[in-house]
Design a protein around this motif. Sequence first.
Motif, PDB file in Angstrom:
ATOM      1  N   THR A 105     -21.920 -13.677 -19.956  1.00 54.81           N
ATOM      2  CA  THR A 105     -22.658 -13.048 -21.055  1.00 54.81           C
ATOM      3  C   THR A 105     -23.142 -11.645 -20.691  1.00 54.81           C
ATOM      4  N   GLU A 106     -22.450 -10.999 -19.779  1.00 53.06           N
ATOM      5  CA  GLU A 106     -22.756  -9.606 -19.441  1.00 53.06           C
ATOM      6  C   GLU A 106     -22.610  -8.749 -20.709  1.00 53.06           C
ATOM      7  N   PRO A 107     -23.667  -8.033 -21.118  1.00 51.91           N
ATOM      8  CA  PRO A 107     -23.598  -7.244 -22.358  1.00 51.91           C
ATOM      9  C   PRO A 107     -22.494  -6.197 -22.377  1.00 51.91           C
ATOM     10  N   GLU A 108     -22.279  -5.495 -21.262  1.00 49.78           N
ATOM     11  CA  GLU A 108     -21.198  -4.502 -21.192  1.00 49.78           C
ATOM     12  C   GLU A 108     -19.885  -5.228 -20.935  1.00 49.78           C
ATOM     13  N   PHE A 109     -19.010  -5.244 -21.940  1.00 48.21           N
ATOM     14  CA  PHE A 109     -17.817  -6.089 -21.827  1.00 48.21           C
ATOM     15  C   PHE A 109     -16.910  -5.690 -20.669  1.00 48.21           C
ATOM     16  N   LYS A 110     -16.922  -4.433 -20.265  1.00 47.93           N
ATOM     17  CA  LYS A 110     -16.070  -4.013 -19.155  1.00 47.93           C
ATOM     18  C   LYS A 110     -16.560  -4.567 -17.812  1.00 47.93           C
ATOM     19  N   LYS A 111     -17.819  -5.007 -17.760  1.00 47.19           N
ATOM     20  CA  LYS A 111     -18.382  -5.590 -16.537  1.00 47.19           C
ATOM     21  C   LYS A 111     -18.356  -7.119 -16.569  1.00 47.19           C
ATOM     22  N   ARG A 112     -17.952  -7.701 -17.683  1.00 49.20           N
ATOM     23  CA  ARG A 112     -17.982  -9.150 -17.877  1.00 49.20           C
ATOM     24  C   ARG A 112     -16.869  -9.828 -17.067  1.00 49.20           C
ATOM     25  N   ILE A 113     -17.133 -11.030 -16.566  1.00 44.48           N
ATOM     26  CA  ILE A 113     -16.087 -11.780 -15.872  1.00 44.48           C
ATOM     27  C   ILE A 113     -14.912 -11.984 -16.829  1.00 44.48           C
ATOM     28  N   SER A 114     -13.703 -11.786 -16.338  1.00 41.64           N
ATOM     29  CA  SER A 114     -12.535 -11.839 -17.218  1.00 41.64           C
ATOM     30  C   SER A 114     -11.594 -12.991 -16.901  1.00 41.64           C
ATOM     31  N   SER A 115     -11.753 -13.611 -15.748  1.00 44.01           N
ATOM     32  CA  SER A 115     -10.803 -14.642 -15.318  1.00 44.01           C
ATOM     33  C   SER A 115     -11.276 -16.045 -15.695  1.00 44.01           C
ATOM     34  N   LEU A 116     -10.569 -16.684 -16.614  1.00 41.31           N
ATOM     35  CA  LEU A 116     -10.879 -18.070 -16.958  1.00 41.31           C
ATOM     36  C   LEU A 116     -10.563 -19.002 -15.798  1.00 41.31           C
ATOM     37  N   ASP A 117      -9.571 -18.639 -14.975  1.00 44.20           N
ATOM     38  CA  ASP A 117      -9.274 -19.443 -13.777  1.00 44.20           C
ATOM     39  C   ASP A 117     -10.486 -19.502 -12.861  1.00 44.20           C
ATOM     40  N   ASN A 118     -11.138 -18.352 -12.657  1.00 46.08           N
ATOM     41  CA  ASN A 118     -12.330 -18.318 -11.797  1.00 46.08           C
ATOM     42  C   ASN A 118     -13.485 -19.102 -12.400  1.00 46.08           C
ATOM     43  N   ILE A 119     -13.643 -19.014 -13.713  1.00 44.48           N
ATOM     44  CA  ILE A 119     -14.691 -19.774 -14.397  1.00 44.48           C
ATOM     45  C   ILE A 119     -14.450 -21.266 -14.227  1.00 44.48           C
ATOM     46  N   ILE A 120     -13.218 -21.698 -14.479  1.00 38.79           N
ATOM     47  CA  ILE A 120     -12.871 -23.118 -14.364  1.00 38.79           C
ATOM     48  C   ILE A 120     -13.098 -23.623 -12.949  1.00 38.79           C
ATOM     49  N   GLN A 121     -12.660 -22.844 -11.953  1.00 37.51           N
ATOM     50  CA  GLN A 121     -12.809 -23.265 -10.564  1.00 37.51           C
ATOM     51  C   GLN A 121     -14.276 -23.399 -10.177  1.00 37.51           C
ATOM     52  N   GLU A 122     -15.113 -22.481 -10.656  1.00 30.70           N
ATOM     53  CA  GLU A 122     -16.538 -22.545 -10.333  1.00 30.70           C
ATOM     54  C   GLU A 122     -17.185 -23.775 -10.970  1.00 30.70           C
ATOM     55  N   VAL A 123     -16.802 -24.091 -12.199  1.00 27.19           N
ATOM     56  CA  VAL A 123     -17.366 -25.276 -12.869  1.00 27.19           C
ATOM     57  C   VAL A 123     -16.898 -26.553 -12.173  1.00 27.19           C
ATOM     58  N   ILE A 124     -15.648 -26.590 -11.732  1.00 35.47           N
ATOM     59  CA  ILE A 124     -15.140 -27.742 -10.980  1.00 35.47           C
ATOM     60  C   ILE A 124     -15.937 -27.919  -9.690  1.00 35.47           C
ATOM     61  N   THR A 125     -16.210 -26.808  -9.003  1.00 36.66           N
ATOM     62  CA  THR A 125     -17.005 -26.858  -7.770  1.00 36.66           C
ATOM     63  C   THR A 125     -18.399 -27.415  -8.046  1.00 36.66           C
ATOM     64  N   ILE A 126     -19.034 -26.928  -9.111  1.00 37.61           N
ATOM     65  CA  ILE A 126     -20.376 -27.409  -9.486  1.00 37.61           C
ATOM     66  C   ILE A 126     -20.332 -28.901  -9.808  1.00 37.61           C
ATOM     67  N   LYS A 127     -19.326 -29.312 -10.564  1.00 37.77           N
ATOM     68  CA  LYS A 127     -19.185 -30.725 -10.932  1.00 37.77           C
ATOM     69  C   LYS A 127     -19.025 -31.598  -9.687  1.00 37.77           C
ATOM     70  N   ASN A 128     -18.210 -31.170  -8.738  1.00 34.90           N
ATOM     71  CA  ASN A 128     -17.988 -31.935  -7.509  1.00 34.90           C
ATOM     72  C   ASN A 128     -19.267 -32.023  -6.684  1.00 34.90           C
ATOM     73  N   GLU A 129     -20.029 -30.939  -6.648  1.00 38.49           N
ATOM     74  CA  GLU A 129     -21.292 -30.959  -5.897  1.00 38.49           C
ATOM     75  C   GLU A 129     -22.274 -31.950  -6.508  1.00 38.49           C
ATOM     76  N   ILE A 130     -22.338 -32.005  -7.823  1.00 33.73           N
ATOM     77  CA  ILE A 130     -23.229 -32.956  -8.502  1.00 33.73           C
ATOM     78  C   ILE A 130     -22.763 -34.379  -8.249  1.00 33.73           C
ATOM     79  N   ALA A 131     -21.457 -34.608  -8.359  1.00 34.61           N
ATOM     80  CA  ALA A 131     -20.909 -35.948  -8.194  1.00 34.61           C
ATOM     81  C   ALA A 131     -21.101 -36.475  -6.781  1.00 34.61           C
ATOM     82  N   ASN A 132     -21.170 -35.578  -5.807  1.00 30.73           N
ATOM     83  CA  ASN A 132     -21.285 -35.998  -4.399  1.00 30.73           C
ATOM     84  C   ASN A 132     -22.720 -36.119  -3.915  1.00 30.73           C
ATOM     85  N   VAL A 133     -23.679 -35.816  -4.778  1.00 26.98           N
ATOM     86  CA  VAL A 133     -25.091 -35.935  -4.386  1.00 26.98           C
ATOM     87  C   VAL A 133     -25.491 -37.411  -4.287  1.00 26.98           C
TER      88      VAL A 133
END
Length: 319
Positions: A291-319
């Motif tokens: 949600t970076e207001p300046e679109f040129k500074k906003r994260i652009s890679s959906l692969d990176n977003i997906i991988q980060e969410v998978i990492t978060i999910k795995n960390e929660i599941a392993n607690v």
Amino acid sequence: MIKVGDKIGNIDVIEQISDAGWYADVFKAKDNSANNVIAIKVLKKISDEERKRFERENHILHTLKPHENIILPLSEVLNHADNIYYLLELADFNLEKYLLANSDPNICELLDIFIQICNGLKYAHSKRIVHRDLHKGNILLKENGNNRKVKLSDFGLGKDFKFCLETVTTSYIPLRAITIAAPEVLSQIVNKDSTFESDALADIFSLGIIFHCIFNRLSVLYATRIIELKEKGQELGIYLKGTAHDKRKKFHNYVMQTFDLYELKKYFCVLIEGVDEKINGKINSLISLMTEPEFKKRISSLDNIIQEVITIKNEIANV
């Protein structure tokens, strides 16, 4: 106009789906020839522009089929007794209804839903198609036992950059999604010379707010401010086709100053009870990047977003 109780060939119209779209009605129907239940989408506003929009949506869905996270079209655009419609698979409910019905959902289930949303959007972007109207009402869920599938729908404001099918004004307004639209969409600055990259980044901004909204309701103060900005744009004529570029640029600067003034990012901070502070921090960091207001500074890679969410999910599941 098609209504409940009508029969169209081998199809019986059973009931109207309550959250029908703004320019089309959606009905639940029984296809007797295939003995299955489907959806039928009927154009409400019969005009050349709306018909082109309707046909474009159908074309986009056919371009994207079959993908497990995008609603499946079952026909081309058809005509019956002056009704313009097409058939598509039936989902069970949308994300908005799911969240309202599950006041204490499993966090990993929410993350899995979000990953599927990202996968559907990633596939659309890989085909150079942007959605431009992402919100909780357009994200459908289909259940089969314990299996829950996300289905992106309502590509009526979508754009296919591969074939340059832009039959409506480029100065579009995501109507139901206005409160989660990107700053550059509110100011219409990127649509003077619309490019795939800028429109795809606007999708990611909306995606970031959806990520926030699966954990928390959107701030009323934030939503009110966005509506004020929309009304200001209408007052200045920014949403009219052919608005001078310098006028859009001036309004864009006004929007960005307003976003700074109201400290946009503070509205998207989530605090998930029972989840480690470090994990909350990772979720908030990802929302901030999307949600970076300046679109040129906003994260652009959906692969990176997906991988980060998978990492978060795995960390929660392993607690």
